[in-house]
Motif scaffolding. Structure first.
Motif, PDB file in Angstrom:
ATOM      1  N   GLN A   1     -10.083  28.472  24.251  1.00 34.94           N
ATOM      2  CA  GLN A   1     -10.330  28.184  22.769  1.00 34.94           C
ATOM      3  C   GLN A   1     -10.176  29.567  22.007  1.00 34.94           C
ATOM      4  N   THR A   2      -9.524  29.447  20.807  1.00 33.01           N
ATOM      5  CA  THR A   2      -9.785  30.363  19.875  1.00 33.01           C
ATOM      6  C   THR A   2     -10.177  30.031  18.355  1.00 33.01           C
ATOM      7  N   THR A   3     -11.026  30.594  18.035  1.00 34.48           N
ATOM      8  CA  THR A   3     -11.880  30.057  16.836  1.00 34.48           C
ATOM      9  C   THR A   3     -11.460  30.655  15.475  1.00 34.48           C
TER      10      THR A   3
ATOM     11  N   ARG B   1     -11.325  24.492  12.770  1.00 30.33           N
ATOM     12  CA  ARG B   1     -10.135  24.116  13.711  1.00 30.33           C
ATOM     13  C   ARG B   1     -10.298  24.971  14.894  1.00 30.33           C
ATOM     14  N   ARG B   2      -9.597  24.485  16.165  1.00 38.51           N
ATOM     15  CA  ARG B   2      -9.755  25.190  17.489  1.00 38.51           C
ATOM     16  C   ARG B   2      -8.231  24.821  17.769  1.00 38.51           C
TER      17      ARG B   2
ATOM     18  N   ALA C   1      -3.599  22.468  17.576  1.00 39.90           N
ATOM     19  CA  ALA C   1      -4.765  22.729  16.807  1.00 39.90           C
ATOM     20  C   ALA C   1      -5.515  21.531  17.021  1.00 39.90           C
TER      21      ALA C   1
ATOM     22  N   GLU D   1      -9.692  19.563  16.394  1.00 37.29           N
ATOM     23  CA  GLU D   1     -11.096  19.463  16.038  1.00 37.29           C
ATOM     24  C   GLU D   1     -11.846  18.631  16.925  1.00 37.29           C
ATOM     25  N   GLN D   2     -13.191  18.767  17.166  1.00 38.54           N
ATOM     26  CA  GLN D   2     -13.913  17.779  17.812  1.00 38.54           C
ATOM     27  C   GLN D   2     -15.258  17.604  17.029  1.00 38.54           C
TER      28      GLN D   2
END
Ligand code: ACO
Ligand code: HSE
Length: 401
Positions: free
Chosen positions: A4-6, A42-43, A64, A66-67
């Motif tokens: 994951q990048t944040t 967003r991830r 991309a 979201e969770q």
């Protein structure tokens, strides 16, 4: 999770896309991405090269998403939410950096709500071909320039293939439910057919099993509205000065789309023949309130959406046909084993109720039997985005099944 990048580590390509989107003739708007902006909640997941239905391969695909909520140790409480044509991963929450608009399904997803984030791990990707973080026309091709109109043709099945690879990266082998409306529901059907073991339940809201000639026609004139704008430049407009992108064509397409999404009854009762600016309608100047409404939505849309993406995603909807290469629609639907909710809207003049009747008649494990749930609403197609209580009630019944 190291894939994951944040927001704290914005990949260079995202910055480039942010530049592309702001260069696409958009007036700077609250929430629009700009270079240096954080990407909010967003991830991102890179799923790599994606083989497409056309036989081509799309390289270096990134999704991309979201969770919300917490994935259980057994990874058995995940719900996948798939957005409609112009939606994105921001299902709930306020507008802000990285989020051009407030979430599109408040009242349906959240703590204690029908899709209960206290109980479920809810994940929502931006669609492949979109313009809110996932690989799409504004992404860079291997030659370092934006794909633009060179992006390979994408189908609904290609989008689902990308989502399957995305789910694998997240470590989710089976979703408790896959839920979506309109284009998202086209993807839901493909999930249930392409990966039956990965889907416990499905919710198909306001979508057909195959795009009809009428629906293709309605979509096609919008594509032409975008393409016929001289500022579209064959899809090669990312480097034009701010304000010179294809906003006119895109806004016209959105105005046309709004007429599919809403109803004559709503427009007539809401706007009547009221006239803005106080001038006489026969005297020139001013405009009808309904024209102002369409202008507003057309213009607002150009501040959050990329014209090339609009073409790519609309073409993907036109490609939708669960029966393609599977012996027809009914045999394809007959493969679906997931417990299902099929919901249609009685006033939907875009993806009209007969499409959901066709689907519900074939699905064997429909929680409401061989008929779709019919949402009575004056809002037309958009009712699945507006009638939160009714949609939520149907989703609760599905999730309780
Ligand atoms: C909630 C979102 O915007 S989500 C943004 C991302 N978009 C998506 O995910 C796509 C799905 N969403 C949509 O398609 C739409 O936003 C919907 C269906 C949710 C909107 O439905 P509704 O709540 O019924 O909004 P409606 O169509 O009435 O539009 C309201 C807007 O029109 C404006 N408006 C109403 N009448 C007029 C008029 N005569 N002239 C000009 N503007 C007008 C209102 O001021 C309001 O503006 P705002 O958006 O800045 O608050
Ligand atoms: N209003 C929705 C309708 C498409 O299903 C959208 O713009 O995505």
């Amino acid at each position: 999770m190291d894939w994951q990048t944040t927001a704290d580590a914005v990949p260079a390509r995202i910055v480039s896309e942010a530049r592309a989107l702001t260069m696409a003739g958009r007036a700077p708007a609250t929430g629009a991405w700009r270079e240096g902006d954080p990407v909010g909640g967003r991830r991102f997941v890179t799923i790599g090269d994606l083989p497409l239905e056309s036989g081509e391969t799309l390289p270096g695909v990134r999704i991309a998403y979201e969770q919300w909520g917490t994935l259980s140790p057994a990874a058995d409480n995940a719900i996948l939410v798939l957005h409609a044509l112009t939606g994105d991963s921001h299902v709930i929450g306020p507008a802000g950096p990285g989020h051009p608009s407030a979430g599109w399904w408040p009242g349906v997803v959240g703590p204690g709500l029908p899709i209960d984030t206290d109980r479920y791990f809810v994940v929502a990707p931006n669609v492949l071909g979109g313009c809110q973080g996932s690989t799409g026309p504004a992404s860079l091709a291997p030659d370092g320039a934006e794909w633009g109109a060179r992006l390979p043709f994408l189908t609904i099945r290609d989008q689902v293939r990308a989502q399957l690879a995305f789910a694998e990266q997240l470590g989710i082998r089976r979703f408790a439910a896959v839920v979506g409306g309109s284009m998202g529901a086209m993807q839901v059907l493909e999930w249930a057919i392409m990966a039956p073991d990965a889907v416990g339940r499905i919710a198909v809201l306001a979508a057909p099993a195959a795009a009809t000639a009428d629906q293709v026609a309605l979509n096609s004139v919008q594509i032409e509205a975008v393409r016929s704008d001289p500022a579209f430049r064959g899809g090669d407009y990312y480097d034009v000065p701010d304000g010179e992108g294809p906003t006119r064509g895109l806004a016209l397409a959105r105005r046309m789309a709004m007429l599919n999404y809403r109803t004559a009854a709503e427009l007539n009762s809401r706007f009547e023949r009221s006239w803005q600016s106080g001038l006489d309608p026969l005297g020139g100047g001013g405009r009808f309130a309904v024209e102002s409404y369409l202008d507003f939505h057309g213009n607002k849309f150009t501040r959050r959406f990329d014209a090339n993406s609009y073409v790519v995603l609309t073409q993907a909807m036109n490609s939708h046909d669960v029966g393609r290469g599977r012996g027809g629609v009914a045999p394809a639907l007959d493969r679906i084993t997931a417990a299902s909710l099929v919901l249609g809207i009685d006033s939907d003049r875009y993806f009209s109720l007969d499409g959901q009747v066709e689907i519900a008649a074939v699905l064997r494990r429909s929680v409401h039997g061989p008929e779709p749930v019919v949402l009575h609403s004056e809002y037309g197609h958009d009712a699945f985005l507006i009638e939160h209580a009714a949609v939520g009630e149907a989703l609760r019944a599905l999730l309780a099944s």
